[in-house]
Design a protein around this motif. Structure first.
Motif, PDB file in Angstrom:
ATOM      1  N   LEU A 164       0.723  -1.364  -0.035  1.00 18.83           N
ATOM      2  CA  LEU A 164       0.126  -0.059   0.115  1.00 18.83           C
ATOM      3  C   LEU A 164       0.722   1.163   0.080  1.00 18.83           C
ATOM      4  O   LEU A 164       0.588   2.161   0.882  1.00 18.83           O
ATOM      5  N   SER A 165       1.730   1.358  -0.951  1.00 16.04           N
ATOM      6  CA  SER A 165       2.263   2.591  -1.096  1.00 16.04           C
ATOM      7  C   SER A 165       2.993   3.297   0.047  1.00 16.04           C
ATOM      8  O   SER A 165       3.665   2.668   1.023  1.00 16.04           O
ATOM      9  N   SER A 166       2.875   4.488   0.036  1.00 16.30           N
ATOM     10  CA  SER A 166       3.533   5.060   1.565  1.00 16.30           C
ATOM     11  C   SER A 166       2.942   4.690   2.672  1.00 16.30           C
ATOM     12  O   SER A 166       3.391   5.395   3.780  1.00 16.30           O
ATOM     13  N   ARG A 167       1.790   4.073   2.852  1.00 17.49           N
ATOM     14  CA  ARG A 167       1.146   3.850   4.115  1.00 17.49           C
ATOM     15  C   ARG A 167       1.330   2.602   4.676  1.00 17.49           C
ATOM     16  O   ARG A 167       0.536   1.877   5.193  1.00 17.49           O
ATOM     17  N   ASP A 168       2.325   1.867   4.004  1.00 12.24           N
ATOM     18  CA  ASP A 168       2.690   0.499   4.246  1.00 12.24           C
ATOM     19  C   ASP A 168       4.120   0.319   4.327  1.00 12.24           C
ATOM     20  O   ASP A 168       4.885   0.361   3.334  1.00 12.24           O
ATOM     21  N   PRO A 169       4.621   0.198   5.553  1.00 17.86           N
ATOM     22  CA  PRO A 169       6.228   0.122   5.528  1.00 17.86           C
ATOM     23  C   PRO A 169       6.931  -1.052   5.103  1.00 17.86           C
ATOM     24  O   PRO A 169       7.967  -1.094   4.790  1.00 17.86           O
ATOM     25  N   ALA A 170       5.994  -2.052   4.513  1.00 19.18           N
ATOM     26  CA  ALA A 170       6.577  -3.376   3.961  1.00 19.18           C
ATOM     27  C   ALA A 170       6.748  -3.183   2.445  1.00 19.18           C
ATOM     28  O   ALA A 170       7.243  -3.780   1.706  1.00 19.18           O
ATOM     29  N   CYS A 171       6.007  -2.166   1.915  1.00 17.07           N
ATOM     30  CA  CYS A 171       6.090  -1.790   0.587  1.00 17.07           C
ATOM     31  C   CYS A 171       7.426  -1.104   0.212  1.00 17.07           C
ATOM     32  O   CYS A 171       7.745  -0.160   0.878  1.00 17.07           O
ATOM     33  N   HIS A 172       7.986  -1.448  -0.890  1.00 16.78           N
ATOM     34  CA  HIS A 172       9.149  -0.961  -1.403  1.00 16.78           C
ATOM     35  C   HIS A 172       9.233   0.287  -1.763  1.00 16.78           C
ATOM     36  O   HIS A 172      10.248   1.262  -1.828  1.00 16.78           O
TER      37      HIS A 172
END
Length: 209
Positions: A45-53
């Motif tokens: 989920l983009s910038s709202r997801d710390p696991a996202c690249h």
DNA sequence: CTACCGATTGACT
DNA sequence: GTCAATCGGTAGA
């Protein structure tokens, strides 16, 4: 096998991840055609997801995540390739990781590429799937709506059947690990990780959507 | 240039 | 169940 259109991908990644289940991933190249039914996917989920690249913004490696939806984002992890579809809108950096397909066409080709004969081991897992379908960095940025080389289509055999979808924590991620952003087809033998062993749901582990 | 890492896999007990 | 090999990208010197 008409490719899904841009509109399909131009939605939030959770919706796209759920709706990719049951669709057909098709790989056409000189060696021949191979395809599989998508049975497992995860939303990032983009910038709202710390696991996202894309969490920390754009860089050289994740640039295609910030491109138009409907394009492939291919990256390497532990010396293996993984395939995503960019979702939502350009400049956001949200995507869906395709984690497993049930092999349909080109099984012999996949067996050669994987050096495995057991059909269950051909495309169960994001890097296995890429090996079976010859997906590499060369396809990073490829337009999945083009209907060439690599694309996704509706399953003509599905006939409006409703899939039972299970939701769970994502596999392998070290941050935001508790979020339920993994989706898979209930009861499928071609799902990676803890899934095929369909036990009753220990609270919080997995839930039928 | 080197050091370190990871959205994994396969081999093994 | 455990665990180590894997190697391109990235950060940092």
């Amino acid at each position: 096998m008409t490719p899904l259109a841009r509109d399909f991908y131009s939605r939030d990644p959770i919706t796209v991840a759920r709706e990719l289940l049951g669709r057909i991933l098709i790989r056409q190249c000189d060696e021949g055609l191979a395809s599989g039914r998508i049975v497992e996917a995860e939303a990032y989920l983009s910038s709202r997801d710390p696991a996202c690249h894309a969490y920390r913004g754009r860089n050289r490696k994740n640039a295609t995540m910030f491109g138009p939806p409907g394009h492939a984002y291919v990256y390497m992890i532990h010396a293996r390739w993984c395939l995503n579809a960019v979702t939502e809108a350009a400049d956001l950096g949200s995507a869906v990781l395709i984690r497993a397909v049930e092999p349909l066409a080109g099984i012999e080709l996949m067996q050669e590429r994987r050096r495995r004969t057991d059909v269950r081991d051909l495309a169960r897992g994001p890097a296995r799937l890429c090996q079976a379908l010859a997906v590499t960095k060369a396809l990073d940025g490829h337009d999945l709506t083009s209907g060439r080389e690599l694309w996704i289509a509706a399953d003509p055999a599905q006939n409006g059947e409703v899939l039972e979808i299970v939701r769970s924590r994502r596999i392998g991620v070290t941050s935001a690990a508790s979020r339920l952003l993994r989706f898979f087809v209930a009861g499928s033998r071609f799902v990676s990780g803890r899934a095929g062993r369909s036990r009753p749901l220990p609270a919080g582990r997995a839930a039928v959507v």
